[in-house]
Design a protein around this motif. Sequence first.
Motif, mmCIF file in Angstrom:
data_model
loop_
_atom_site.group_PDB
_atom_site.id
_atom_site.type_symbol
_atom_site.label_atom_id
_atom_site.label_comp_id
_atom_site.label_asym_id
_atom_site.label_seq_id
_atom_site.Cartn_x
_atom_site.Cartn_y
_atom_site.Cartn_z
ATOM 1 N N ALA A 1 -17.111 -5.021 5.332
ATOM 2 C CA ALA A 1 -16.532 -3.697 5.564
ATOM 3 C C ALA A 1 -15.009 -3.747 5.472
ATOM 4 C CB ALA A 1 -16.966 -3.168 6.930
ATOM 5 N N ALA A 2 -14.423 -4.817 5.997
ATOM 6 C CA ALA A 2 -12.973 -4.954 5.948
ATOM 7 C C ALA A 2 -12.497 -5.088 4.501
ATOM 8 C CB ALA A 2 -12.530 -6.161 6.773
ATOM 9 N N LYS A 3 -13.231 -5.867 3.714
ATOM 10 C CA LYS A 3 -12.865 -6.027 2.294
ATOM 11 C C LYS A 3 -12.999 -4.702 1.561
ATOM 12 C CE LYS A 3 -13.986 -10.892 1.860
ATOM 13 N NZ LYS A 3 -15.016 -11.815 1.430
ATOM 14 N N ARG A 4 -14.074 -3.974 1.915
ATOM 15 C CA ARG A 4 -14.282 -2.661 1.312
ATOM 16 C C ARG A 4 -13.092 -1.744 1.640
ATOM 17 N NH1 ARG A 4 -19.535 -1.391 3.605
ATOM 18 N NH2 ARG A 4 -20.186 -3.369 2.712
ATOM 19 N N PHE A 5 -12.608 -1.847 2.873
ATOM 20 C CA PHE A 5 -11.475 -0.994 3.261
ATOM 21 C C PHE A 5 -10.226 -1.362 2.463
ATOM 22 C CE2 PHE A 5 -7.697 0.060 5.705
ATOM 23 C CZ PHE A 5 -7.900 1.422 5.877
ATOM 24 N N MET A 6 -9.992 -2.669 2.276
ATOM 25 C CA MET A 6 -8.839 -3.115 1.482
ATOM 26 C C MET A 6 -8.929 -2.579 0.045
ATOM 27 S SD MET A 6 -6.706 -5.006 3.305
ATOM 28 C CE MET A 6 -5.832 -6.270 2.364
ATOM 29 N N ALA A 7 -10.120 -2.627 -0.501
ATOM 30 C CA ALA A 7 -10.307 -2.134 -1.869
ATOM 31 C C ALA A 7 -10.080 -0.623 -1.924
ATOM 32 C CB ALA A 7 -11.715 -2.478 -2.362
ATOM 33 N N PHE A 8 -10.587 0.072 -0.892
ATOM 34 C CA PHE A 8 -10.414 1.520 -0.820
ATOM 35 C C PHE A 8 -8.939 1.898 -0.784
ATOM 36 C CE2 PHE A 8 -9.636 5.029 2.215
ATOM 37 C CZ PHE A 8 -10.106 6.089 1.441
ATOM 38 N N LEU A 9 -8.159 1.103 -0.011
ATOM 39 C CA LEU A 9 -6.736 1.379 0.147
ATOM 40 C C LEU A 9 -5.990 1.309 -1.186
ATOM 41 C CD1 LEU A 9 -5.014 2.007 2.637
ATOM 42 C CD2 LEU A 9 -4.529 -0.425 2.849
ATOM 43 N N ARG A 10 -6.472 0.456 -2.093
ATOM 44 C CA ARG A 10 -5.839 0.320 -3.416
ATOM 45 C C ARG A 10 -6.350 1.345 -4.403
ATOM 46 N NH1 ARG A 10 -5.170 -6.134 -4.140
ATOM 47 N NH2 ARG A 10 -3.530 -5.529 -5.582
ATOM 48 N N SER A 11 -7.433 2.037 -4.057
ATOM 49 C CA SER A 11 -8.083 2.930 -5.017
ATOM 50 C C SER A 11 -7.191 4.134 -5.328
ATOM 51 C CB SER A 11 -9.410 3.425 -4.452
ATOM 52 O OG SER A 11 -9.163 4.329 -3.389
ATOM 53 N N GLY A 12 -7.455 4.754 -6.452
ATOM 54 C CA GLY A 12 -6.687 5.921 -6.876
ATOM 55 C C GLY A 12 -6.741 7.027 -5.839
ATOM 56 N N ALA A 13 -7.929 7.234 -5.252
ATOM 57 C CA ALA A 13 -8.098 8.309 -4.273
ATOM 58 C C ALA A 13 -7.192 8.094 -3.070
ATOM 59 C CB ALA A 13 -9.560 8.366 -3.822
ATOM 60 N N ALA A 14 -7.201 6.853 -2.552
ATOM 61 C CA ALA A 14 -6.374 6.553 -1.377
ATOM 62 C C ALA A 14 -4.893 6.632 -1.725
ATOM 63 C CB ALA A 14 -6.724 5.176 -0.821
ATOM 64 N N ALA B 1 -3.476 8.414 -3.917
ATOM 65 C CA ALA B 1 -3.074 9.811 -4.082
ATOM 66 C C ALA B 1 -2.787 10.446 -2.716
ATOM 67 C CB ALA B 1 -4.172 10.591 -4.810
ATOM 68 N N ILE B 2 -3.634 10.133 -1.735
ATOM 69 C CA ILE B 2 -3.410 10.653 -0.377
ATOM 70 C C ILE B 2 -2.082 10.121 0.171
ATOM 71 C CG2 ILE B 2 -4.216 10.529 2.017
ATOM 72 C CD1 ILE B 2 -7.095 10.520 0.909
ATOM 73 N N ILE B 3 -1.849 8.828 -0.062
ATOM 74 C CA ILE B 3 -0.617 8.198 0.440
ATOM 75 C C ILE B 3 0.611 8.837 -0.216
ATOM 76 C CG2 ILE B 3 0.680 6.028 0.495
ATOM 77 C CD1 ILE B 3 -2.085 4.583 0.702
ATOM 78 N N ALA B 4 0.528 9.028 -1.544
ATOM 79 C CA ALA B 4 1.656 9.636 -2.255
ATOM 80 C C ALA B 4 1.901 11.066 -1.776
ATOM 81 C CB ALA B 4 1.392 9.618 -3.759
ATOM 82 N N GLY B 5 0.814 11.756 -1.431
ATOM 83 C CA GLY B 5 0.952 13.140 -0.973
ATOM 84 C C GLY B 5 1.441 13.253 0.458
ATOM 85 N N SER B 6 1.542 12.107 1.143
ATOM 86 C CA SER B 6 1.925 12.141 2.559
ATOM 87 C C SER B 6 3.378 11.751 2.782
ATOM 88 C CB SER B 6 1.033 11.192 3.364
ATOM 89 O OG SER B 6 -0.322 11.469 3.139
ATOM 90 N N GLY B 7 4.144 11.650 1.698
ATOM 91 C CA GLY B 7 5.558 11.331 1.872
ATOM 92 C C GLY B 7 5.901 9.874 1.622
ATOM 93 N N TYR C 1 0.815 -1.217 0.000
ATOM 94 C CA TYR C 1 0.000 0.000 0.000
ATOM 95 C C TYR C 1 0.845 1.262 0.000
ATOM 96 C CZ TYR C 1 0.946 0.169 5.026
ATOM 97 O OH TYR C 1 1.568 0.224 6.241
ATOM 98 N N ALA C 2 2.109 1.135 0.397
ATOM 99 C CA ALA C 2 2.975 2.317 0.436
ATOM 100 C C ALA C 2 4.432 1.896 0.414
ATOM 101 C CB ALA C 2 2.702 3.133 1.696
ATOM 102 N N LEU C 3 5.281 2.760 -0.100
ATOM 103 C CA LEU C 3 6.728 2.548 -0.057
ATOM 104 C C LEU C 3 7.300 3.590 0.892
ATOM 105 C CD1 LEU C 3 7.186 2.116 -3.891
ATOM 106 C CD2 LEU C 3 7.623 0.340 -2.197
#
Lengths: 250, 227
Positions: free
Chosen positions: A224-237, A239-245, A101-103
């Motif tokens: 709900a947990a599966k939905r969260f996993m999918a959300f984490l991979r989504s473009g929106a999420a 983008a937030i991760i990339a913008g956070s360093g 989910y993040a590097l």
Amino acid sequence: MNGMWRKLMVAAAFSLAAVSASAAEVTVAVAANFTSTMKTLAAKFEAKTGNKVVVSFGSTGKLYTQIVNGAPYDVFLSADTARPQLLEQNGKAVVGSRFTYALGRLVLWSAKPGVVDTEGTILNDGDFEHIAIANPKTAPYGAAAMEVMNGLGVYDTIKSRIVEGDNIAQTYQFVATGNALIGFVALSEVEAKKTGSWWEVPQGYYTPIRQDAILLKRAAHNAAAKRFMAFLRSGAAQAIIAGSGYGVDQ
Amino acid sequence: MTLTQVPLEPVWLTLKLATLTTVLLLLVGTPVAWWLARTRSWWKHPISAVVALPLVLPPTVLGFYLLLLLGPNGPVGHLTTALGLGTLPFTFAGLVVGSTLYSFPFVVQPLQNAFEALGSRPLEVAATLRATPWQAFTTVAVPLALPGFITGAVLGFAHTVGEFGVVLMIGGNIPGETKVLSVAIYDHVEALEWDQTHWLAGGMLLFSFLVVLAMYLVARRARQVAL
């Protein structure tokens, strides 16, 4: 007395029903470095889905040990790949649900301006009393810090000045309070406040810190947990991760 | 895994820390307990409350304020730096200071109870026999309060051995300097090194049991002798 008991039983039955009706809840165990980003993500996810996110923060090593011993988490956001893999092998996680989910990016940081230059020369000058790193045995950012110091050939000379934080958040705190002049922390922590001075360690100096997420066994059927996993991979999420360093997989 | 493969440095460090802390606690705690036991000042109550605070406060609170106070930006940090001592966090001396504060009530309260139980009579008798207050204290009060000293010393020692939160907050996990037993065990657990964990944690369990058992036996014996 009998009537009272009946009323209590009915009340208990109703409250149980109420709990299971609102059970769209995800419990997420999150590596300490991801704390502030996770808060942003959780708020976004809650607003979007109406599901509730309950977050526990800690070092990757501690969270792993807790999960192995039955901690009630649905999703694990690790700071490494090794521990989610182990959970897969131990049968504690859903095989095939793991993804990066993040590097993580490592920074040499000082709370004081002008202490760390953009080349990190202070490591060679040695003009500091303490340097804080996360515990390299349990925190991937600590292991990466060791790699950098070894790679630069400064480890042996500054070894005696290293102090260890229990996790990357405590390491940040040691530097933020000035108790250690400099320290290796996560770029995401520095990005959040942007104070002091820092050197973003070039990616080639350490093995990429791939931070993996995994769905835990007990949440195998938790929508709900599966939905969260999918959300984490989504473009929106992402983008937030990339913008956070963090870096993100393309 | 055998015992020889378990790093024992944290064990010695912990024993050194607990011993030094206990000695310091007895030196500082005795006059405080004596004063609390005998004073009629209004200040007795607020001072007692301050002494008892570590019983109530989570170690994280104490650790947090110590880190701020002792650090380079804190008032105590300024003082120690001006005295040429450097700053105390991440040093063995810092742990001694933290442990002394944290274990203070465990030594002061048994001593205070013992001094209060004496009453003023033995000291008055000693005074009529021309003992100076110091002589009365050392030759009458201290021997009579011996069970209190033993209980205080054992509790102070054991509580320091068992300390974790304060050390984690101000220690920095430095081998041979601040990596005490409780932190080493925590480390082994997190690193999934169960063998080392069992050796150290099991040893700690046994040690704690023996200390507490010894305390009960010694305190009972001392009471019998005092009677």
